[in-house]
Design a protein around this motif. Structure first.
Motif, PDB file in Angstrom:
ATOM      1  N   ASP A 148     -30.543  -4.233   8.310  1.00  0.00           N
ATOM      2  CA  ASP A 148     -30.821  -3.332   7.188  1.00  0.00           C
ATOM      3  C   ASP A 148     -31.674  -4.019   6.127  1.00  0.00           C
ATOM      4  O   ASP A 148     -32.435  -3.352   5.406  1.00  0.00           O
ATOM      5  N   SER A 149     -31.558  -5.336   6.026  1.00  0.00           N
ATOM      6  CA  SER A 149     -32.362  -6.064   5.040  1.00  0.00           C
ATOM      7  C   SER A 149     -33.838  -6.045   5.413  1.00  0.00           C
ATOM      8  O   SER A 149     -34.700  -6.185   4.533  1.00  0.00           O
ATOM      9  N   TRP A 150     -34.178  -5.864   6.712  1.00  0.00           N
ATOM     10  CA  TRP A 150     -35.587  -5.784   7.099  1.00  0.00           C
ATOM     11  C   TRP A 150     -36.249  -4.559   6.460  1.00  0.00           C
ATOM     12  O   TRP A 150     -37.342  -4.661   5.911  1.00  0.00           O
ATOM     13  N   THR A 151     -35.546  -3.419   6.547  1.00  0.00           N
ATOM     14  CA  THR A 151     -36.098  -2.202   5.949  1.00  0.00           C
ATOM     15  C   THR A 151     -36.199  -2.335   4.443  1.00  0.00           C
ATOM     16  O   THR A 151     -37.195  -1.917   3.833  1.00  0.00           O
ATOM     17  N   GLN A 152     -35.177  -2.907   3.816  1.00  0.00           N
ATOM     18  CA  GLN A 152     -35.214  -3.092   2.368  1.00  0.00           C
ATOM     19  C   GLN A 152     -36.352  -4.022   1.951  1.00  0.00           C
ATOM     20  O   GLN A 152     -37.037  -3.776   0.954  1.00  0.00           O
ATOM     21  N   THR A 153     -36.565  -5.085   2.722  1.00  0.00           N
ATOM     22  CA  THR A 153     -37.644  -6.020   2.401  1.00  0.00           C
ATOM     23  C   THR A 153     -39.005  -5.364   2.572  1.00  0.00           C
ATOM     24  O   THR A 153     -39.914  -5.569   1.752  1.00  0.00           O
ATOM     25  N   GLU A 154     -39.156  -4.549   3.623  1.00  0.00           N
ATOM     26  CA  GLU A 154     -40.444  -3.902   3.862  1.00  0.00           C
ATOM     27  C   GLU A 154     -40.758  -2.840   2.814  1.00  0.00           C
ATOM     28  O   GLU A 154     -41.926  -2.563   2.540  1.00  0.00           O
ATOM     29  N   ASP A 155     -39.714  -2.254   2.240  1.00  0.00           N
ATOM     30  CA  ASP A 155     -39.914  -1.192   1.247  1.00  0.00           C
ATOM     31  C   ASP A 155     -40.050  -1.716  -0.186  1.00  0.00           C
ATOM     32  O   ASP A 155     -40.058  -0.933  -1.124  1.00  0.00           O
ATOM     33  N   ILE A 156     -40.122  -3.031  -0.354  1.00  0.00           N
ATOM     34  CA  ILE A 156     -40.285  -3.591  -1.704  1.00  0.00           C
ATOM     35  C   ILE A 156     -41.632  -3.167  -2.267  1.00  0.00           C
ATOM     36  O   ILE A 156     -42.671  -3.274  -1.600  1.00  0.00           O
ATOM     37  N   HIS A 160     -42.334  -5.565  -7.638  1.00  0.00           N
ATOM     38  CA  HIS A 160     -41.174  -6.393  -7.299  1.00  0.00           C
ATOM     39  C   HIS A 160     -41.582  -7.600  -6.463  1.00  0.00           C
ATOM     40  O   HIS A 160     -41.059  -8.706  -6.650  1.00  0.00           O
ATOM     41  N   LYS A 243     -44.282   0.893  10.445  1.00  0.00           N
ATOM     42  CA  LYS A 243     -43.017   0.285  10.038  1.00  0.00           C
ATOM     43  C   LYS A 243     -42.643  -0.825  11.026  1.00  0.00           C
ATOM     44  O   LYS A 243     -42.166  -0.565  12.134  1.00  0.00           O
ATOM     45  N   SER A 245     -40.273  -2.960  10.580  1.00  0.00           N
ATOM     46  CA  SER A 245     -38.810  -3.069  10.653  1.00  0.00           C
ATOM     47  C   SER A 245     -38.243  -2.160  11.731  1.00  0.00           C
ATOM     48  O   SER A 245     -37.310  -2.546  12.454  1.00  0.00           O
TER      49      SER A 245
END
Length: 334
Positions: A148-156, A160, A243, A245
Motif C-alpha cells: 500500500d505504501s507503493w501507491t501512497q508514494t506514487e501519489d505524492i 510534498h 501506474k 505501483s
C-alpha cells in the motif's frame, strides 16, 4: 407393516437384527416410529433417517460456507485462485477416499491396517497442501500492508516531494558533517575491499547515529522510488500516467500464486526423496537388525530438513535485503 417397503425396512432394521445385536437376545424398543407401541411384534430402528437429516444439514452448511467464500473472493484474483486450489485438493481427496470406500465396502480381503496407515499419510499430505495455500494467503495479506505504501508514494504531489527532497538533503549534509563521506550513495572505490570498508562505515554510523541514519533511509525510499519510476517509464516508452505501483502489485501476485500452486514436479521430488529415505532405512535395518535405528534415522532426516529449510530461508532473506540495499544505491543507466 405388511407392505413391501415396510417388510424390507423391518428386514434390515427389525427385531431379528436387534436381537442379534443384543447380548441377551432381547428386543429393546428404544427407537420407535410415531404411533408405535411396545407390544408390537416388529420394531423399527430408524437411526438411518436421523443420519440422513444430519448429513443433509451438514451439506447445506458446507454449501452456504462455500458460497460465502466464493462471494468474498470474487473481487480478489489472488484469493479466488487460492480458493480454487483448495477446491482442487479437496476434490482429489474425495476421489481417493471414494476409491477407498468402495474397496472397503466390496472387497472382502481388504487390509484395514494398511487402509488406516494410508489414510493417515494421505490426510497428512492433504493438510500440507492446505497449509501451503493458507500460508500463501497470510503472506499476501502481510505483503498487501507493505505494498500500500507503493501507491501512497506514487501519489505524492510535487510540493510534498520537494519538501521530502529538501529534508533528505539536510539530513544528508548533517551526516556528512559528522563523519565525512558517509552520505555518498555510491563510493568511488568499487573494489571488493572498498565496498567492505563502506559497509563497515555504514554499520558504524548506524550504531553511533541511529536516529539520523534511520531518518535518512526513510527519506531515501520515496526519492529513490520516483527516480526508478521515471527511469522505468523512459526505458519502456510509457506515458507518465502509467501506474507503476499497480504493475508491481500484479507482478507480486503472480509470483505468490506460483508459490501457492504445488505442481507435479514438487510431488515427484517428494516421491523421489521418500523413496531414497525408504531405501536407506531398509538398508539400515538389514545391517543393524534393529528397528529403532531406522526410527532414529527418520527423525534425523526430519531434523536435517527442518534445519536446512531454516538456513535456506535466512540466506534468501539476506539476499533479498542485499538486493534492496543495492536498488537504493545503484546508478541508473542513461
Amino acid at each position: 407393516y405388511k407392505t413391501t417397503a415396510g417388510s424390507a425396512f423391518v428386514g434390515y432394521f427389525g427385531s431379528d437384527r436387534s436381537a442379534e445385536m443384543s447380548p441377551h437376545h432381547e428386543v429393546h424398543a428404544h427407537r420407535l416410529l410415531a404411533g408405535g407401541g411396545c407390544d408390537q411384534s416388529y420394531f423399527l430402528d430408524y437411526s438411518m433417517v436421523s443420519f440422513v437429516i444430519l448429513t443433509s444439514f451438514l451439506v447445506l452448511a458446507v454449501e452456504a460456507a462455500r458460497h460465502k467464500l466464493d462471494s468474498i473472493a470474487s473481487g480478489n484474483p489472488f484469493f479466488y485462485t487460492v480458493l480454487n486450489t483448495m477446491y482442487h485438493e479437496i476434490t482429489t481427496l474425495g476421489i481417493v477416499e471414494m476409491a477407498l470406500y468402495l474397496m472397503h465396502k466390496y472387497w472382502e480381503q481388504f487390509n484395514y491396517h494398511v487402509e488406516a496407515t494410508f489414510v493417515d499419510v494421505h490426510f497428512t499430505l492433504f493438510y500440507t497442501a492446505l497449509f501451503n495455500a493458507l500460508q500463501g494467503c497470510l503472506i499476501r495479506i502481510i505483503a498487501g500492508w507493505r505494498t500500500d505504501s507503493w501507491t501512497q508514494t506514487e501519489d505524492i504531489d510535487v510540493g510534498h516531494y520537494v519538501a521530502i527532497r529538501k529534508e533528505y538533503d539536510r539530513v544528508d549534509r548533517k551526516l556528512k558533517a559528522i563523519d565525512g563521506e558517509f552520505g555518498n550513495v555510491i563510493k568511488s572505490d568499487e573494489s571488493y575491499l572498498g565496498r567492505l570498508r563502506a559497509a563497515c562505515k555504514l554499520a558504524k554510523n548506524r550504531i553511533r547515529h541511529p536516529r539520523l541514519s534511520r531518518r535518512r533511509n526513510e527519506l531515501l525510499v520515496p526519492i529513490r522510488y520516483h527516480e526508478l519510476r521515471t527511469h522505468f517509464l523512459e526505458t519502456n516508452d510509457l506515458p507518465s500516467s502509467f501506474k507503476v505501483s499497480h504493475y508491481l502489485k500484479r507482478s507480486l501476485t503472480s509470483v505468490l500464486l506460483d508459490f501457492v500452486h504445488i505442481n507435479a514436479a514438487a510431488w515427484i521430488a517428494l516421491m523421489a526423496t521418500a523413496n531414497m529415505i525408504y531405501y536407506f532405512a531398509g538398508v539400515l535395518i538389514a545391517k543393524t537388525r534393529n528397528e529403532k535405528s531406522a526410527g532414529w534415522f527418520l527423525a534425523g532426516c526430519f531434523v536435517v530438513m527442518v534445519v536446512g529449510y531454516i538456513i535456506l530461508s535466512v540466506v534468501m532473506s539476506m539476499k533479498m535485503e542485499k538486493i534492496y540495499s543495492q536498488t537504493l544505491r545503484m546508478k541508473l543507466s542513461a
